[in-house]
Design an enzyme around this catalytic site. Structure first.
Site, PDB file in Angstrom:
ATOM      1  N   ASP A 316      29.787 -31.738   2.984  1.00  0.00           N
ATOM      2  CA  ASP A 316      29.949 -30.617   2.079  1.00  0.00           C
ATOM      3  C   ASP A 316      30.035 -29.316   2.884  1.00  0.00           C
ATOM      4  OD1 ASP A 316      29.734 -29.606  -0.775  1.00  0.00           O
ATOM      5  OD2 ASP A 316      27.988 -28.599   0.082  1.00  0.00           O
ATOM      6  N   GLU A 351      34.926 -31.507   3.945  1.00  0.00           N
ATOM      7  CA  GLU A 351      35.374 -30.520   2.969  1.00  0.00           C
ATOM      8  C   GLU A 351      35.621 -29.262   3.802  1.00  0.00           C
ATOM      9  OE1 GLU A 351      33.981 -28.747  -1.327  1.00  0.00           O
ATOM     10  OE2 GLU A 351      32.513 -28.687   0.303  1.00  0.00           O
TER      11      GLU A 351
END
Length: 611
Positions: A316, A351
């Site tokens: 993330d 990401e």
């Protein structure tokens, strides 16, 4: 350092080790028979140690640190605060948000979860990931995916163990999932604004300690995750954990003292004036220029590989891992992962953006990393909405070489993800509808490149329903025809809706739970057929054919003017690569993208919609 951090048992002794370089005193707190016993720790450099001559496996514990309270100097020492071990792997309860967590002198011993001393955790026999780049990654929230599944027993719903249920495995296999990507299963805490609204964090992107499994999602602890991974492996499905190494739930200066903040505030990145850096939008950012932070991240990954058998990680807000403070393509963490015998061959997915300076880094991660490609999502939506021509879509279908270069494409193509509109809502709503989140509909993405066919939300008009269905099929067709790894978010294969909510992180209810009984079985069957065809030829989609021919729908070779003309209705690509003998035909007016092995029948022949 010759001893591990955290709690461990060896040679008749239980050792506790925690990093707290600026603390003046430390104790380990053991909870026995409803009482809290303090055991003083001694210092060895930056590490505090306590050795007890007994096996404390299963005991509940935490830490208390003593020293100065001067938050403006990064000193948050408060003996009243029970602190979670950053190396905890299991907790006795879930985190609860409460103002006392941030109040100096307010005792939190009855509120904060206690870590559980692990026994000797068995090592899983290491296996090379079976996932092939070009395959299908299936993103899911454990709780949202299983809470309404009619075939999963009620006592298993909402837990990691539910993923090993035969009905769940059957669905994943019918979709030819190569790897499930589990949204966070590590224990998290609600954001401060949620409890007053009567809401909770349903997604888990607000962890406190990076290896401590959430007792609600994984009540069986490490063994439950390990056994579920084994069941998925037996079904031919790899497991990727979505992990959050960019910030913690201790949040900004108004946040709680729960773990790292009360032990070593240097784990967080600071401006020269001491202010917390907020490259995550969550108030604090972990400092990967700090070797201790990188060690914690690496040890977290090693734990989940060694003791649970996971095959990879999705990171993330991954640019944070390469900041020091600016993003560096050759940051130390990349080399450290590549050199680690447990991690070097794992599936690694970035990401590739955060909200800090220079935070959009799509295409700039190491050559063996995959990257979420939001350009793919946006351009496919824009094409089928009618905003852009076929040239841009062809580039995305061909693996986004404008971003990743030629050769094996590192793109992870997706139509929708956990944040933003679901795939079905993309063609049913022009505007977000996040009123249930309690922020006056201000949260969530503003621009979703969505369209509603003239009616916002649910509609009974058969013509509009047919048009929406045609768009959904066309986008699934596009995804399955595209070079690179592909990702579906759970339920998008059968038309899941969040009723226009494009930021359902705090909807632990029917907004965020998949409706298995009401799923669109026609769309699901279409997705199954596409996935079966592609899975049988997955190696074809690792990189786009080097040689081939692009033709106009009338048969002539595509000219530059055809690519640039907004009204060009489609194309046919025919591969001349003997290792990839297939064709792709796109007809924009009929809302159809079909694939066929040369000489074979299209996997999804037949027009979807005539206009």
């Amino acid at each position: 350092m010759s001893f591990p951090l955290g709690a461990s048992f060896s040679k008749g002794r239980t050792r506790f080790a925690v990093r707290a370089p600026r603390a003046e005193g430390m104790c380990v707190c053991l909870f026995e028979h409803g009482r809290e016993r303090h055991v003083p720790m001694h210092r060895d450099g930056d590490i505090w140690l306590a050795d007890l001559p007994q096996d404390l496996t299963g005991a509940h514990y935490g830490y208390r640190a003593s020293g100065d309270w001067a938050p403006e100097k990064g000193l948050w020492f408060d003996h009243a605060k029970l602190l979670v071990d950053p190396y905890a792997v299991e907790l006795d309860r879930r985190f609860t948000q409460h103002p006392s967590l941030a109040e100096h002198g307010a005792d939190t011993g009855g509120l904060v979860p206690r870590a559980i001393v692990p026994g000797k955790l068995p090592a899983v026999r290491k296996r090379k990931p079976g996932f092939t780049p070009g395959g299908l990654v299936y993103e899911l929230s454990v709780r949202g995916f299983t809470m309404r599944h009619p075939d999963v027993p009620p006592h298993l719903r909402g837990t990691v163990a539910a993923l090993a249920h035969p009905a769940v495995l059957a669905h994943l296999k019918a979709l030819h999932v190569g790897a499930v990507e589990l949204m966070p299963v590590v224990a998290w805490i609600d954001e401060r604004h949620l409890p007053p609204l009567g809401l909770t964090n349903a997604w888990g992107y607000n962890p406190v300690a990076p290896t401590a499994l959430d007792p609600g999602l994984c009540p069986g602890g490490v063994a439950e995750l390990r056994e579920t991974v084994a069941a998925l492996h037996k079904a031919g499905i790899d497991v990727i954990l979505d992990i959050v190494l960019n910030h913690t739930g201790e949040s900004d200066l108004e946040g709680g003292v729960i773990c790292l903040r009360g032990l070593d505030d240097a784990a967080y990145a600071h401006e020269p004036d001491g202010a917390l850096i907020n490259d995550t939008g969550c108030g604090n950012t972990l400092d990967f220029a700090n070797p201790a932070v990188r060690q914690l991240a690496l040890d977290t990954m090693r734990h989940f590989v060694r003791h649970c058998g996971v095959d990879g990680f999705r990171f993330d807000l991954a640019p944070v891992m390469a900041r020091g403070p600016g993003f560096a393509p050759h940051a130390p963490i990349f080399a450290e992962i590549a050199a680690d015998p447990l991690l070097a061959d794992r599936i690694l997915i970035a990401e590739p953006w955060d909200i800090g300076p220079g935070g959009y880094q799509l295409g700039h991660f190491p050559a063996n990393w995959l990257e979420w490609n939001d350009r793919y999502r946006d351009d496919v939506r824009r094409f089928w909405r009618g905003d852009v021509g076929i040239g841009l879509l062809a580039t995305r279908i061909a693996g986004s070489s404008d971003i990743f270069g030629e050769g094996h494409s590192r793109t992870v193509n997706f139509l929708a993800a956990h944040d933003g509109f679901t795939l079905a809502d993309t063609v049913a709503y022009e505007h977000r509808h996040n009123q249930a989140n309690g922020e006056d509909n201000r949260d969530g993405h503003h621009e979703n490149y969505s369209w509603n066919h003239g009616v916002e939300g649910p509609c009974s008009d058969p013509a509009i329903i047919a048009e929406r269905m045609a768009d959904l099929r066309a986008m699934l067709d596009t995804l399955m025809a595209s070079t690179g790894t592909i990702m579906l978010t759970a339920g998008d294969e059968f038309g899941r809706t969040q009723h226009g909510n494009n930021n359902a992180y705090c909807q632990d209810n029917e907004i965020g739970w998949l409706d298995w009984e009401g799923r669109n079985r026609e769309l699901e069957a279409h997705a199954f057929a596409l996935a079966e065809w592609r899975a049988a030829r997955v190696d074809w989609f690792r990189h786009f054919p080097v040689i081939g021919e692009w033709c106009h729908p009338d048969g002539h070779a595509m000219a530059v003017s055809d690519w640039e003309r907004p009204g060009t209705k489609g194309f046919t690509f025919t591969s001349a690569d003997p290792a990839r003998p297939y064709t792709i035909t796109l007809d924009r007016h009929a809302h159809k993208v079909s694939m066929a092995e040369i000489g074979g029948e299209p996997v999804n022949g037949g027009n979807h919609l005539r206009r």
